[in-house]
Design an enzyme around this catalytic site. Sequence first.
Site, PDB file in Angstrom:
ATOM      1  N   GLY A  21       0.829  -1.196   0.000  1.00 22.91           N
ATOM      2  CA  GLY A  21       0.000   0.000   0.000  1.00 22.91           C
ATOM      3  C   GLY A  21       0.861   1.242   0.000  1.00 22.91           C
ATOM      4  O   GLY A  21       2.098   1.178   0.021  1.00 22.91           O
ATOM      5  N   ASP A  22       0.210   2.418  -0.060  1.00 22.83           N
ATOM      6  CA  ASP A  22       0.903   3.715  -0.035  1.00 22.83           C
ATOM      7  C   ASP A  22       1.831   3.913  -1.227  1.00 22.83           C
ATOM      8  O   ASP A  22       2.806   4.668  -1.151  1.00 22.83           O
ATOM      9  CB  ASP A  22       1.716   3.876   1.266  1.00 22.83           C
ATOM     10  N   GLU A  23       1.523   3.263  -2.351  1.00 16.77           N
ATOM     11  CA  GLU A  23       2.419   3.358  -3.510  1.00 16.77           C
ATOM     12  C   GLU A  23       2.190   4.623  -4.346  1.00 16.77           C
ATOM     13  O   GLU A  23       3.023   4.964  -5.178  1.00 16.77           O
ATOM     14  CB  GLU A  23       2.247   2.138  -4.429  1.00 16.77           C
ATOM     15  N   LYS A  25      -1.309   5.253  -5.607  1.00 22.75           N
ATOM     16  CA  LYS A  25      -2.412   4.890  -6.507  1.00 22.75           C
ATOM     17  C   LYS A  25      -3.349   6.068  -6.758  1.00 22.75           C
ATOM     18  O   LYS A  25      -3.864   6.243  -7.868  1.00 22.75           O
ATOM     19  CB  LYS A  25      -3.198   3.714  -5.920  1.00 22.75           C
ATOM     20  N   GLY A  26      -3.574   6.894  -5.725  1.00 29.07           N
ATOM     21  CA  GLY A  26      -4.482   8.015  -5.886  1.00 29.07           C
ATOM     22  C   GLY A  26      -3.981   9.023  -6.888  1.00 29.07           C
ATOM     23  O   GLY A  26      -4.728   9.485  -7.763  1.00 29.07           O
ATOM     24  N   GLY A  51      -6.089   6.110   2.063  1.00 29.10           N
ATOM     25  CA  GLY A  51      -5.491   7.428   2.263  1.00 29.10           C
ATOM     26  C   GLY A  51      -4.779   7.833   0.993  1.00 29.10           C
ATOM     27  O   GLY A  51      -3.550   7.839   0.941  1.00 29.10           O
ATOM     28  N   HIS A  52      -5.560   8.175  -0.046  1.00 27.87           N
ATOM     29  CA  HIS A  52      -5.004   8.438  -1.373  1.00 27.87           C
ATOM     30  C   HIS A  52      -4.841   9.942  -1.570  1.00 27.87           C
ATOM     31  O   HIS A  52      -5.826  10.665  -1.759  1.00 27.87           O
ATOM     32  CB  HIS A  52      -5.907   7.827  -2.445  1.00 27.87           C
ATOM     33  N   THR A 267      -4.833  -7.101   4.796  1.00 24.06           N
ATOM     34  CA  THR A 267      -6.189  -6.587   4.811  1.00 24.06           C
ATOM     35  C   THR A 267      -7.154  -7.761   4.660  1.00 24.06           C
ATOM     36  O   THR A 267      -6.753  -8.855   4.274  1.00 24.06           O
ATOM     37  CB  THR A 267      -6.392  -5.561   3.683  1.00 24.06           C
TER      38      THR A 267
END
Length: 487
Positions: A21-23, A25-26, A51-52, A267
């Site tokens: 995650g946190d890559e 993506k948003g 959290g995007h 997740t």
Amino acid sequence: MERKGTMRSGKLFVVCGLGFGDEGKGSITDALARRHGPSLVVRYNGGPQAGHNVVAPDGTWHCFAQFGSGTLAPDSRTLLSREMLVEPENLLAEAAVLAGKGRTDALSRLRIDARCAVVTPLHKLIGQMLEIARGGSAYGSCGMGVGQAVLDRDAGESLTVGDLVSGEGLDRKFRRLRRRKLAEAERILKACPGPDARETLEYFRRRTEPERMLAVYRGFAEAARGSVDEAGDCLEDALWGRRETVIFEGAQGALLDRRFGFTPYVTKTRSTWHNVAGLLDDCLAGGALARRIGLTRIGILRAYGHRHGAGPFVTEDAALSAPLADPRNPANRWQGAFRLGWFDLVAIRYGLLLNGGVERLALTGLDRLSGLGPLRACTAYDYSGDTDRLDRYFDWESRGPGRARIFAIRKPRGAAPEGELARLLRACRPAAWADLPGWTEDISSVRRPDRLPAAALGYVCFLQDQLGVPIRIVSVGPGAEAKMFLD
């Protein structure tokens, strides 16, 4: 069944994280929406714990939780697919925040599948109490209740958005849910007593008084009634009717996948692209047809290693915590500090494997490496311990009694014991590195790849060659203008 007629001409993209995650993506979703015009952004997993972070060209920043990350882009709509979990109170709060930033039409551009399961404060209660009870062995949950809501959904015991909108039996269903969850919380407290757990239980007991929660849900139903896709045909209409791009926006990353991630530090939803295949089955007679008509899966990865939450992280390096600190990923009670390290080719290749491969890669955070000095990428692990279980999970070779060199992680064959892969990875250390030159120039204002320093371009080419997938987007900053499209 395949729908008769002509497919619309828009493009299809899947944005999926390849790590923990946190890559980014948003920001990639936002950039795609701006580049390809009117878009439908489809959230295909997760819930309000996303959290995007997106920064619009006018400087407006928003951290997206439930709305699609294309919402700051003009002519972009959001669909919360049936695979999403919705927290009604937080969704309306996010809409209000977006309105305060000038996006007053965010709610009117939102569609919510009526089948979406609802995350309630009661799910947060159980999730948080379980983490408290685990103590030093906590999983690193976000504390948002998503995992518990998934378990209820899978058991057929969840509230749905349709329940809230129709109101039919809502009072009875919520009160039954509350009795069940409070009883479960009392059992957890009895097994692991303590003031923290007691305070958590009493807070949520007050927070979930039926009259209050039912008023909240009725308010949501009134505010969002026009946004609910009760027929479940919003995606089908976008694919066959509207001439718009469809962007499937994922949450979390492949290494957190509930089936093949490093359990139990995962997740509770599928974090690979497979939910998208299921959604397309309803509209396009399966994912194979979707690929034939031009579905492009884009794997997102940062230019360095990172993880928020507990669990194995082989290339973690405390020396990188200061230079690569992420101000938008601060430490929090449930996940702890944002952890940092060098790029891990072994782990990212596993992320690619779990997604069945991707067509393109997007590399984010390249600008963060400026001035860091020589760069490293891990190509193999050293393992110390019992080697009898390695065949199930790894490609490896013996390095002597109780020692092994691991070259690749693979999907476990057959049923795997809970947590075994994570335990094995905790006994691993980086064994082999590729060392690459760094650069000193600030590249955050570079907008063409041929203007990058030779070392920065060499690093991009190295990762592309090692992963065997073309890197077609390189990000050197948070905004869409800082995304270089290489095709």
